[in-house]
Design a protein around this motif. Structure first.
Motif, PDB file in Angstrom:
ATOM      1  N   TYR A  63      -7.181   2.949   0.082  1.00 24.14           N
ATOM      2  CA  TYR A  63      -7.766   1.629   0.370  1.00 24.14           C
ATOM      3  C   TYR A  63      -9.214   1.529  -0.134  1.00 24.14           C
ATOM      4  CZ  TYR A  63      -3.630  -0.201   2.397  1.00 24.14           C
ATOM      5  OH  TYR A  63      -2.357  -0.677   2.521  1.00 24.14           O
ATOM      6  N   GLY A  64      -9.923   2.656  -0.187  1.00 28.68           N
ATOM      7  CA  GLY A  64     -11.257   2.645  -0.794  1.00 28.68           C
ATOM      8  C   GLY A  64     -11.148   2.252  -2.265  1.00 28.68           C
TER       9      GLY A  64
ATOM     10  N   ARG B 160      -2.098  13.200  -4.498  1.00 34.24           N
ATOM     11  CA  ARG B 160      -1.613  12.704  -3.202  1.00 34.24           C
ATOM     12  C   ARG B 160      -2.763  11.967  -2.536  1.00 34.24           C
ATOM     13  NH1 ARG B 160       1.863  17.888  -1.243  1.00 34.24           N
ATOM     14  NH2 ARG B 160       3.879  17.127  -1.938  1.00 34.24           N
ATOM     15  N   LEU B 161      -2.631  10.650  -2.497  1.00 31.37           N
ATOM     16  CA  LEU B 161      -3.718   9.844  -1.941  1.00 31.37           C
ATOM     17  C   LEU B 161      -3.589   9.782  -0.429  1.00 31.37           C
ATOM     18  CD1 LEU B 161      -3.488   6.795  -4.387  1.00 31.37           C
ATOM     19  CD2 LEU B 161      -5.201   8.609  -4.441  1.00 31.37           C
ATOM     20  N   SER B 162      -4.723   9.927   0.243  1.00 33.07           N
ATOM     21  CA  SER B 162      -4.695   9.643   1.682  1.00 33.07           C
ATOM     22  C   SER B 162      -4.901   8.139   1.838  1.00 33.07           C
ATOM     23  CB  SER B 162      -5.823  10.402   2.387  1.00 33.07           C
ATOM     24  OG  SER B 162      -7.064   9.882   1.970  1.00 33.07           O
ATOM     25  N   THR B 163      -4.653   7.648   3.060  1.00 34.73           N
ATOM     26  CA  THR B 163      -4.771   6.201   3.285  1.00 34.73           C
ATOM     27  C   THR B 163      -6.193   5.717   3.006  1.00 34.73           C
ATOM     28  OG1 THR B 163      -3.189   6.602   5.046  1.00 34.73           O
ATOM     29  CG2 THR B 163      -4.136   4.419   4.941  1.00 34.73           C
ATOM     30  N   GLY B 164      -7.179   6.504   3.481  1.00 36.50           N
ATOM     31  CA  GLY B 164      -8.573   6.112   3.291  1.00 36.50           C
ATOM     32  C   GLY B 164      -8.946   6.047   1.812  1.00 36.50           C
ATOM     33  N   THR B 165      -8.491   7.041   1.036  1.00 40.30           N
ATOM     34  CA  THR B 165      -8.810   7.070  -0.391  1.00 40.30           C
ATOM     35  C   THR B 165      -8.130   5.908  -1.115  1.00 40.30           C
ATOM     36  OG1 THR B 165      -8.813   9.467  -0.199  1.00 40.30           O
ATOM     37  CG2 THR B 165      -8.847   8.577  -2.416  1.00 40.30           C
TER      38      THR B 165
ATOM     39  N   MET C 282       1.238   4.336  -2.800  1.00 41.82           N
ATOM     40  CA  MET C 282       0.953   5.734  -2.475  1.00 41.82           C
ATOM     41  C   MET C 282       2.094   6.652  -2.931  1.00 41.82           C
ATOM     42  SD  MET C 282       0.017   7.067   1.299  1.00 41.82           S
ATOM     43  CE  MET C 282      -1.608   6.454   1.542  1.00 41.82           C
ATOM     44  N   LYS C 283       3.321   6.222  -2.621  1.00 37.74           N
ATOM     45  CA  LYS C 283       4.480   7.055  -2.975  1.00 37.74           C
ATOM     46  C   LYS C 283       4.682   7.095  -4.491  1.00 37.74           C
ATOM     47  CE  LYS C 283       7.735   5.392  -0.261  1.00 37.74           C
ATOM     48  NZ  LYS C 283       8.973   5.260   0.511  1.00 37.74           N
TER      49      LYS C 283
ATOM     50  N   GLY D 157       0.794  -1.232   0.000  1.00 38.39           N
ATOM     51  CA  GLY D 157       0.000   0.000   0.000  1.00 38.39           C
ATOM     52  C   GLY D 157       0.821   1.274   0.000  1.00 38.39           C
ATOM     53  N   TYR D 158       1.800   1.344   0.906  1.00 42.74           N
ATOM     54  CA  TYR D 158       2.545   2.598   1.025  1.00 42.74           C
ATOM     55  C   TYR D 158       3.388   2.860  -0.221  1.00 42.74           C
ATOM     56  CZ  TYR D 158       5.171   6.407   3.099  1.00 42.74           C
ATOM     57  OH  TYR D 158       5.716   7.640   3.342  1.00 42.74           O
TER      58      TYR D 158
ATOM     59  N   LEU E  60      -8.563   0.648  -3.674  1.00 40.67           N
ATOM     60  CA  LEU E  60      -8.065  -0.734  -3.790  1.00 40.67           C
ATOM     61  C   LEU E  60      -9.195  -1.750  -3.570  1.00 40.67           C
ATOM     62  CD1 LEU E  60      -4.583  -0.571  -1.980  1.00 40.67           C
ATOM     63  CD2 LEU E  60      -5.016  -1.029  -4.401  1.00 40.67           C
ATOM     64  N   LYS E  61     -10.094  -1.419  -2.640  1.00 36.42           N
ATOM     65  CA  LYS E  61     -11.213  -2.329  -2.378  1.00 36.42           C
ATOM     66  C   LYS E  61     -12.079  -2.488  -3.637  1.00 36.42           C
ATOM     67  CE  LYS E  61     -15.070  -3.109   0.765  1.00 36.42           C
ATOM     68  NZ  LYS E  61     -16.187  -3.074  -0.154  1.00 36.42           N
ATOM     69  N   ARG E  62     -12.362  -1.351  -4.284  1.00 35.53           N
ATOM     70  CA  ARG E  62     -13.187  -1.420  -5.497  1.00 35.53           C
ATOM     71  C   ARG E  62     -12.454  -2.174  -6.613  1.00 35.53           C
ATOM     72  NH1 ARG E  62     -14.332   3.683  -3.732  1.00 35.53           N
ATOM     73  NH2 ARG E  62     -12.862   4.701  -5.149  1.00 35.53           N
TER      74      ARG E  62
END
Lengths: 114, 344
Positions: free
Chosen positions: A50-51, A43-48, A31-32, A27-28, A53-55
């Motif tokens: 994983y949301g 710049r993705l936040s963690t919530g965005t 993001m980077k 994940g990280y 990635l889930k989809r």
């Protein structure tokens, strides 16, 4: 196969898929990489992240594997990898964008704009 | 700085706890790990870097949680259908003794009303005082037993036999408060004070909503049993109402015991048989309610028509049918919602 009904992709999804093109990432790292690929614009936040990635997991565009590295707490990190379908979607989106650019350039050169 | 990181990580762990269960189960640990990595890396950019990460997480968190729930609700609707058709399909009260206990409230209340009608028989001013008190007592004692049973079942955290008791007791309590308020209003007085009366009514209604929510949490079959308790109290309470002045129809109130007995048999059917039996029991309650309302209408209507007053029969029919259906409908939402939130 025609994937037009799945397009266009959101910018975040496009960059996540693009980030996974060379190989699986956790994940990280995604993001980077997204931040670097977009020149720090996305710049993705963690919530965005994983949301999204889930989809993508639910759509079957990426899969989730047990990674080979472990984090500080010794727990194995999960990695995300592009599936064949995900790769095809990314290709279709790239083709769509290429067409857009080509049409724009054609019209712009006709108008002496470029 | 490490202490700040720890504190922020704990806050983020709490924030991830507010995602739906399934989402948490799959992603919560990873999200916390990524958040810690982000924080650690941001330290290179100093305090502003750290707070920049916190800000971006806080900014996106509500939308991310909302989207997670939105997606979970879609899955929940599907589960509702599955729950209706398959989940706990074979639920029933196994022990016959417990099933009998679950079926008792209507016959108890019905017998109380019938006994009261047998004792009083005439308008209150035409009977001796002792007869009036004895009649009220024999009506109230079974009601008190149901109230105690409902309270006991609530304290025992909803045993299978207790739903019908809790439903009947809760709705009976509301009707008792309503009757007291109306009786006092006839004399131009509040029950205690206008504020206290409103508070009491609010607490009772809220209590009923909470009880319904707790039953719905366990599924439509359990909540359906609770809502049959609601309809029992309203239906038999309406039959009791025909004994009030100026109607004084104690002869009609005599039918409360047989009506209660039929209601008890339907409850027994509900708790012992499959879903077909449950649906038949609910349909039976709707039929009984309709018949009882038609009888009540024949008594009330001439008096109401004379005074140009609207008939309460249609609103009562809606209320009684709603009372039968509210439990199953709430249960169809509640059980899948429990899966989304708690995963069980």
């Amino acid at each position: 196969m025609d994937y037009q009904d799945q397009l266009p992709l959101s910018e975040a999804v496009f960059f996540i898929l693009l980030s996974l093109l060379p190989g699986p990432k956790h994940g990280y790292a995604i993001m980077k990489d997204v931040e670097a690929l977009s020149d720090t614009r996305v710049r993705l936040s963690t919530g965005t992240l994983y949301g999204a990635l889930k989809r993508l997991l639910e759509s079957g565009w990426v899969r989730r594997d047990a990674g080979d590295g472990a984090n500080e707490s010794g727990r194995q990190r999960k990695e995300y990898a592009l599936t064949r379908l995900g790769r095809a979607i990314l290709e279709a989106e790239t083709g769509r964008l290429e067409k857009l650019v080509a049409i724009t350039q054609e019209r712009a050169s006709e108008e002496g704009w470029l | 700085m490490n202490a700040t990181l720890e504190r922020l990580s704990r806050v983020y762990a709490w924030m991830t706890a507010l995602y739906p269960y399934e989402y948490r189960r799959v992603f919560s640990y990873e999200m916390q790990s990524v958040f810690r990595d982000r924080l650690a890396d941001s330290l290179d950019r100093g305090r502003w870097g750290l707070w920049g990460v916190v800000y971006s997480e806080l900014r996106d968190w509500p939308a991310a949680v909302f989207q997670a729930y939105w997606s979970a609700i879609g899955a929940m609707l599907w589960r509702s259908i599955m729950s209706l058709l398959f989940e706990d399909k074979h639920w029933r009260i196994q022990e016959r003794r417990q099933a009998l206990v679950a079926s008792l409230p209507p016959v108890l209340l019905g017998c109380g009303i019938t006994l009261g009608a047998l004792v009083i028989r005439n308008p209150w001013y035409a009977d001796p005082r002792w007869r009036l008190y004895a009649g009220v007592l024999v009506t109230l004692v079974p009601g008190g037993v149901v109230a105690l049973g409902g309270t006991w079942a609530t304290l025992k955290r909803f045993p299978s036999w207790g739903y019908s008791w809790i439903g009947t007791a809760a709705m009976g309590c509301l009707m008792f408060v309503k009757t007291m308020v109306e009786e006092r209003a006839d004399e131009g007085l509040p029950m205690i004070s206008p504020v206290a009366d409103t508070l009491i009514a609010g607490v009772v209604v809220l209590g009923i909503a909470v009880l319904l929510g707790l039953a719905a949490w366990r599924g439509w079959r359990h909540a359906g049993l609770l809502s049959l308790g609601f309809t029992i109290a309203i239906s038999l309470g309406t039959l009791q109402a025909v004994t009030a002045a100026p109607f004084n129809r104690y002869d009609i109130a005599l039918s409360a015991a047989p009506l209660g007995l039929v209601m008890s048999l339907l409850l027994y059917l509900y708790v012992r048989k499959g879903d077909a039996g449950r649906l038949a029991a609910m349909a039976g309650y709707c039929l009984l309610n309709t018949a009882m309302l038609l009888v009540a209408r024949s008594i009330w209507q001439p008096w109401l028509s004379e005074r140009g007053l609207p008939s309460p029969v249609v609103p009562l029919f809606v209320l009684l049918t709603g009372a039968v259906l509210v439990g199953p409908v709430a249960g169809l939402v509640g059980r899948p919602l429990r899966r989304v939130i708690r995963g069980s």
